[in-house]
Design a protein around this motif. Structure first.
Motif, mmCIF file in Angstrom:
data_model
loop_
_atom_site.group_PDB
_atom_site.id
_atom_site.type_symbol
_atom_site.label_atom_id
_atom_site.label_comp_id
_atom_site.label_asym_id
_atom_site.label_seq_id
_atom_site.Cartn_x
_atom_site.Cartn_y
_atom_site.Cartn_z
ATOM 1 N N GLN B 38 0.814 -1.228 0.000
ATOM 2 C CA GLN B 38 0.000 0.000 0.000
ATOM 3 C C GLN B 38 0.844 1.273 0.000
ATOM 4 N N ILE B 41 0.814 1.517 -3.855
ATOM 5 C CA ILE B 41 -0.481 1.580 -4.545
ATOM 6 C C ILE B 41 -1.582 1.543 -3.482
ATOM 7 N N ALA B 198 2.268 -3.004 -8.660
ATOM 8 C CA ALA B 198 2.349 -1.801 -7.836
ATOM 9 C C ALA B 198 3.138 -0.709 -8.561
ATOM 10 N N TYR B 201 1.294 0.720 -11.560
ATOM 11 C CA TYR B 201 0.334 1.726 -11.110
ATOM 12 C C TYR B 201 0.974 3.114 -11.133
ATOM 13 N N LYS B 202 2.194 3.186 -10.617
ATOM 14 C CA LYS B 202 2.893 4.478 -10.600
ATOM 15 C C LYS B 202 3.141 4.989 -12.031
ATOM 16 N N PHE B 216 -7.537 -2.432 -10.452
ATOM 17 C CA PHE B 216 -6.439 -3.254 -9.941
ATOM 18 C C PHE B 216 -7.012 -4.229 -8.918
#
Lengths: 432, 432, 432
Positions: B38, B41, B198, B201-202, B216
């Motif tokens: 977390q 993401i 993760a 996502y960035k 996601f």
């Protein structure tokens, strides 16, 4: 090959008359060229006036020219328009003056890697002037001298001229034949197109029964066709089942069929079938926007099924758009063959009907109809025709066209014409 | 390769923190892993309680473990959970006792033909216990001795944890990215998936304009995804246009794209187009039910267009599901490349719109719009862009998407982005 | 190969009884042949009377013959019908007289390039008479002599006989099996057909559950089938899902599957799937109108999905339509294999249902249904069945039939029968 109602010599005679005229997208050279071609094909001419809006375009000014040349510092006359009309950049504005070599140079066009060729250059939409000169001749000029330039041209409100003709057939469905008339003295990439179209018209007239209506368009490339489409595009979109842009079809290079956007359409099926069975070398290439007026006919709003059958194609031969694309580059015998190829492709479209069997339950009894010889040896040449007759009847289910039926036996649709006619006479087959 | 807003070293640091944790399909190891991820993401976590019905399944009891080992007759501690969490059969029930070798043996799991590897074994739905041991170590055990077994675990009502996140785009149409989190210390077949997701996502956040909404899902394999689908499946069925199960993507083996069931769908078209133009070695395989959570997403009731891009794929490398699938098997540079590959495939989906020409009758006059250089040499690099511009306009008939248009010239859709933007600005093209 | 409820010897015994009978498209030889075959398959016989109109045809007169021969000038009896019934042109009118060789010659038929063979000749629709004789024997005749000709035949109003049988299944959808009975003593191109059909009937009876209704037609070629279609064609058009004309299936040449007109139909899919997995050499050829009664069944008005599986096919072996197509040309072991091939193709049609998963959201939990072994080694033979089970469930979306599902793993549909039955029992799968 079919016997055509004209000879290579006749084509050559028209070529020789058309060759020296300086054509452009407008002007009297264009009009004179149309007059000569009207002896062969009764095109109706329409003038689109300067300034008229045609779709996204506007009809430009009319260009006419009587003379143009350069006098060198040593008094020699070069780049003489009356010797070779490619010397003048097409659509050059009038100009007279004396310029130092350095000031003249930006107005000279040449091709370094084809040192003997005069390039063909136009400037329709930017008002400027220029001369085209071979690389070799350019090298002889005095880089320190002053040159006298004379261009006796007019760029004034006028019109561009477009020729067209509709030859009616039994149905309103149309086949389009289009070519362009706007290049000065160039042989393969210009005169082969109008000449093949004009003589193809004569060959089509000789066909006794034509299902399709034929539309002939002969116009200045791009602007002429856009103008024509602004008048007739909607009608053509409704009726056109196929057609060709006739261009670059004058030498004896292998045939190239450029497809329309719909690579599996009626045009493609018929053309590729005909080409295959003509047993001439040919290749098939997909639609690409580079090319000629197919880019107008196939633009998204029209998307007509228009392809092209060429020989040495634009951009693919080094003589293209130079003074080397001349009479010695083309062959009038090859043009006769080109015309026949177009004709055979058109006949394949005419013949590619969908037959329907009228006695569809079980095979018809052929014996009682005198459609079979009373006895036949296995090697009798008529055996093939009997096989074709049963084959045609069996597949005449309304789901298969004649080309599909013929291709199941790897045969040409033309080999079924007599049989089809007989079966129609006997009321065994109807046309869907 | 695009420049990504993170480095291989960052991925490695997260790998090192996640590696030692004993994950399972439930329990605190799973929760701790989610907390770490977390940071990268912002997954929302949901707990599905033991006993809840999810489609044909029921959420099982929650499993937690603090210690497990065996003491040999000679007093040696082996199969120590705290040394390698693969030693304990995942979901082993608590147990303490002394057993003769013969009674212990049925609880031992090993791989004879990989004598150094500890296998990874689970028993989620049958309550039992067991240890995993390398073949070599197994050979050293005293077959006549008595062994002390200690398993300090709990199997009690609780929950399983599922993480998810919806990143909204301009439309409701969704792209799904799914990976699983439930394996203990395994590198390629587990941590590569959550880590690549993760960081992807960035990378996605960095894209200024996203047409698609991105969903996601990070969940325990099978049961976690089935639970998630029981909540969101109907919505996903309505909105999903494509997506991937991210797994086995951590080493530098050639890429493998596993298709969804619809091998000619939008996902397949975009993914295969992107992979082809990335010029990395890759292969394409059809959907097969063996694999990961695509078997849930592609089950007959949902049949979502979900594929997978992997490196060394499950069942296809000998280290799979053993202690040899560890840090030395994977490469963080390779993961960077994997993330970029996923990103490029996603961008191809974003870019694959259907253009429509707004000036569709004849070609638009480009000169008056300053879309053409005033003069251009044949070898000018801008020539290709001009060709692409006319090509795009000609095919923008609402029947062809950008990938089809680009592929007609064997080019990548990405090479058309600037031209497309210009033509949209000039109101020559709209998006369907 | 399946074990069939009969032996090659039984087939041979029936062959020997049928061989000497002089069959034609009508007459008592035909009726006697039907009576013998009715011992194996309870065909119902129908007589179509001379003069009846059947579609484009009319039932011809009935032909019967008791004797025919020629006496040479030297008193030798040749072309004796009672020695070989091929000697008489089938449907010869009665005749007695003395003729000079020159007048006899036009009535003699021979094959120069097969000098030992008596040809098989018919004249159903032209009233004439003739004899068939080997080339070698023809050479011995006295070209200056007078020959006595005797033909004791009758060509009178009567009927042609057609046999048929409908074996009802669970549905009205039909599979057609058709063969012809009208040739005199010929082995591959005649008796193999009726014999294989009669014994295939016995094999089909042995199948416990038949989805399809089976229609058997045994009739004189062409006219018999046209007559039958005039009664049942409309019904067959409504119900027929596939079928075969059984002919030329008696020797051990590789199998040939001749498709119906719809080369991608249900018949073709099932037949080609079955043939492929039988691992016997075979080839597939498209429909062509030359052949047997498929030209009636596939005529445009009916267009039934009827193909044919043959061995040495009509027109493709030199013994065809001669006295050399006899017992030594065929093999009763080969006929057993042919019957099994037909049976396997039919079973593939029976099995090719469309499964629908009844637990379609996520994968069903198999463990709770005892459909999985409690533990299984990777190399366990049951592993394949487990894989097939999950594979079948995943693709049971109502869009794929069993052959498509099996072929995704390059397997035969027959390998899925037990699994399918189990899943239907467990209410995981239904049949669409």
């Amino acid at each position: 090959m079919t016997s055509l109602p004209f000879s290579a010599l006749e084509i050559e005679q028209y070529f020789d008359r058309l060759w020296p005229i300086c054509r452009s997208i407008s002007g009297d050279g264009l009009r004179t060229s149309f007059q000569i071609l009207q002896e062969l094909i009764p095109l109706e001419l329409k003038e689109y006036a300067t300034g008229q809006k045609v779709f996204d375009w506007e009809i430009p000014k009319e260009w006419n020219i009587t003379d143009a040349y350069i006098i060198t510092p040593s008094g020699q006359k070069i780049c003489d328009f009356n010797v070779n009309n490619l010397h003048i950049v097409n659509y050059s504005i009038p100009f007279e003056g004396e310029l130092h070599y350095n000031d003249l140079f930006p107005h000279l066009f040449t091709i370094e890697n084809q040192p003997d060729a005069i390039p063909y250059i136009t400037s329709y939409y930017k008002e400027t002037w220029g001369f085209c000169i071979s690389w070799n001749e350019l090298q002889t000029l005095d880089k320190n001298g002053v040159f006298k330039v004379v261009i006796k041209s007019k760029l004034e409100p006028g019109a561009i001229t477009v020729g067209s003709l509709v030859l009616e057939g039994e149905t309103k469905s149309e086949i389009l034949l289009s070519t362009y008339l706007c290049h000065p003295s160039m042989a393969n990439n210009e005169l082969s197109g109008p000449l093949c179209m004009a003589f193809l018209y004569k060959a089509l007239l000789a066909i006794p029964k034509r299902k399709y209506t034929y539309r002939f368009v002969m116009a200045p490339e791009t602007i002429g066709v856009i103008a024509y489409l602004s008048d007739y595009g909607a009608e053509m979109k409704k009726n056109t089942v196929g057609g060709y842009v006739m261009t670059c079809c004058g030498d004896d290079a292998p045939l190239v069929f450029k497809q329309s956007k719909n690579k599996n359409g009626f045009l493609e099926k018929c053309t590729e079938h005909a080409l295959k069975h003509l047993q001439l070398p040919f290749s098939v290439i997909p639609f690409a926007v580079g090319g000629s007026d197919e880019r107008q006919y196939c633009s998204p709003g029209f998307n007509l099924p228009i392809g092209s059958i060429t020989r040495s194609m634009y951009h693919r031969y080094k003589e293209y758009h130079t003074s080397l694309d001349n009479k010695s580059f083309v062959s009038f015998e090859a043009m006769i063959q080109t015309i026949d190829v177009y004709l055979q492709c058109i006949i394949a479209m005419e013949q590619n009907i969908i037959p329907i069997c009228l006695v569809p339950y079980g095979e018809p009894r052929m014996g009682k109809r005198n459609l079979l010889p009373s006895s036949i040896e296995p090697n009798d040449k008529r055996r093939k025709d009997i096989d074709r007759m049963f084959h045609l009847i069996s597949w005449a289910d309304g789901e298969h066209d004649m080309i599909e039926i013929a291709e199941k036996r790897d045969e040409s649709v033309s080999e079924y014409q007599d049989i089809l006619a007989k079966l129609i006479d006997e009321k065994l087959i109807a046309i869907k």
